[in-house]
Design a protein around this motif. Structure first.
Motif, mmCIF file in Angstrom:
data_model
loop_
_atom_site.group_PDB
_atom_site.id
_atom_site.type_symbol
_atom_site.label_atom_id
_atom_site.label_comp_id
_atom_site.label_asym_id
_atom_site.label_seq_id
_atom_site.Cartn_x
_atom_site.Cartn_y
_atom_site.Cartn_z
ATOM 1 N N ASP A 1 0.824 -1.208 0.000
ATOM 2 C CA ASP A 1 0.000 0.000 0.000
ATOM 3 C C ASP A 1 0.857 1.257 0.000
ATOM 4 O O ASP A 1 0.501 2.276 -0.598
ATOM 5 N N VAL A 2 2.007 1.205 0.724
ATOM 6 C CA VAL A 2 2.858 2.393 0.844
ATOM 7 C C VAL A 2 3.516 2.713 -0.488
ATOM 8 O O VAL A 2 3.434 3.826 -0.992
ATOM 9 N N SER A 3 4.216 1.721 -1.075
ATOM 10 C CA SER A 3 4.874 1.941 -2.359
ATOM 11 C C SER A 3 5.367 0.617 -2.914
ATOM 12 O O SER A 3 5.695 -0.300 -2.149
ATOM 13 N N PRO A 4 5.415 0.503 -4.259
ATOM 14 C CA PRO A 4 5.967 -0.723 -4.849
ATOM 15 C C PRO A 4 7.411 -0.961 -4.426
ATOM 16 O O PRO A 4 7.850 -2.105 -4.350
ATOM 17 N N ARG A 5 8.164 0.107 -4.139
ATOM 18 C CA ARG A 5 9.565 -0.032 -3.731
ATOM 19 C C ARG A 5 9.649 -0.777 -2.404
ATOM 20 O O ARG A 5 10.488 -1.663 -2.235
ATOM 21 N N HIS A 6 8.778 -0.435 -1.460
ATOM 22 C CA HIS A 6 8.779 -1.135 -0.181
ATOM 23 C C HIS A 6 8.390 -2.597 -0.350
ATOM 24 O O HIS A 6 8.934 -3.476 0.332
ATOM 25 N N LEU A 7 7.437 -2.863 -1.220
ATOM 26 C CA LEU A 7 7.035 -4.253 -1.457
ATOM 27 C C LEU A 7 8.193 -5.054 -2.021
ATOM 28 O O LEU A 7 8.448 -6.189 -1.580
ATOM 29 N N THR A 8 8.924 -4.486 -2.975
ATOM 30 C CA THR A 8 10.096 -5.174 -3.529
ATOM 31 C C THR A 8 11.126 -5.452 -2.443
ATOM 32 O O THR A 8 11.694 -6.542 -2.371
ATOM 33 N N GLY A 9 11.357 -4.480 -1.571
ATOM 34 C CA GLY A 9 12.308 -4.674 -0.494
ATOM 35 C C GLY A 9 11.888 -5.778 0.458
ATOM 36 O O GLY A 9 12.716 -6.601 0.879
ATOM 37 N N ASP A 10 10.608 -5.822 0.787
ATOM 38 C CA ASP A 10 10.112 -6.880 1.677
ATOM 39 C C ASP A 10 10.291 -8.257 1.050
ATOM 40 O O ASP A 10 10.694 -9.225 1.718
#
Length: 300
Positions: free
Chosen positions: A153-162
């Protein structure tokens, strides 16, 4: 002068185990921050961490009891190389993930090995998990779903990092499995020294091909990773786990995400919201449950 009884020796050797475990966890907790501070690319910082740690680890491998580097043969070298491969892959994707998500998520999700090991035992070794293990896996899945879902929800960048940090947990699980086999024939420090040496060899071409800086201008962060995380942090934990129960080890490892979350909030304004706090609480509860000692069998 006669030697003290074996149990007295064990008590003496383990006297500082808890302090060593806490200190090692604290050292490892600063790793993600140092990765962000480094002025080299993420995989390059992983390589410098491994390479700069090798001389100190080889020196430490000459001390202590148990089979050392002189006991290596082709089979043990093969296991050490495989452990180094898993360790290198773990560090590479984890360092990439650290740059793309919060420090708290990076540390919590990378501890997924705690839950993947029981899953490995269930699927590969056909070990029946107890109620605590099943509950831990369920809590971990729910907690990680909250953390990863919120990152999406925050950003695709954070999802990739997770997702990269979760991949690191998979590779670290493989590393732990291979290291367990290696340590049956070698002492802990020689095992860590060999795995680190092979891991550095694997990371070198990846670091050279990665876009971004390779040679540090400021050596402090990479030296901190090598000495603080790899030599002191890993070394203290390798020593401590031989003398502590699984429950104590699990609880002290929780120092890492707590410190990383604090650094993230103070240094990078990564303030956790209710979703992150709920997900982290579930993961912490799962970490404790997963490391609780199982019931003893009648013959144990």
């Amino acid at each position: 002068m006669t030697a003290p009884p074996a149990n007295t020796q064990a008590v003496h050797q383990g006297r500082y185990a808890f302090a060593a475990m806490v200190a090692g966890s604290v050292c490892l907790a600063f790793g993600p921050w140092l990765v962000r501070l480094a002025d080299v690319a993420p995989v390059a910082s992983a390589w410098w961490r491994m390479l700069l740690a090798v001389p100190a680890l080889l020196l430490l491998a000459g001390f202590g009891q148990g089979p050392g580097l002189g006991a290596t043969n082709r089979a043990l070298c093969g296991l050490a190389a495989l452990a180094g491969l898993f360790f290198a892959a773990d560090l590479a994707v984890w360092h990439l993930g650290i740059m793309r998500t919060t420090l708290a998520n990076a540390t919590l999700l990378a501890n997924g090995a705690t839950f993947l090991l029981p899953l490995y035992g269930l699927v590969v070794l056909r070990q029946k998990p107890g109620p605590a293990s099943l509950l831990a896996l369920a809590l971990a899945a729910a907690g990680m779903a909250l953390l990863v879902g919120r990152s999406a929800d925050v950003s695709p960048r954070h999802l990739t990092g997770d997702l990269l940090c979760l991949a690191a947990a998979v590779f670290y699980t493989g590393y732990l499995i291979v290291m367990d086999r290696l340590r049956r024939s070698m002492a802990p420090m020689p095992s860590l020294a060999l795995a680190t040496l092979f891991g550095a060899a694997v990371l070198l071409p990846m670091a050279l091909l990665e876009p971004g800086a390779f040679w540090p201008q400021d050596w402090t962060p990479v030296l901190g990773l090598a000495i603080g995380s790899q030599v002191i942090g890993q070394g203290l934990i390798v020593y401590a786990v031989r003398h502590l129960s699984a429950l104590v080890v699990g609880l002290t490892l929780l120092v890492q995400p707590a410190i990383s979350a604090t650094i993230g909030a103070l240094r990078f304004a990564e303030m956790p919201g209710p979703h992150e706090l709920a997900g982290a609480a579930l993961v912490v509860a799962a970490l404790v449950l997963a490391r609780l000692p199982g019931p003893k069998t009648p013959n144990s």
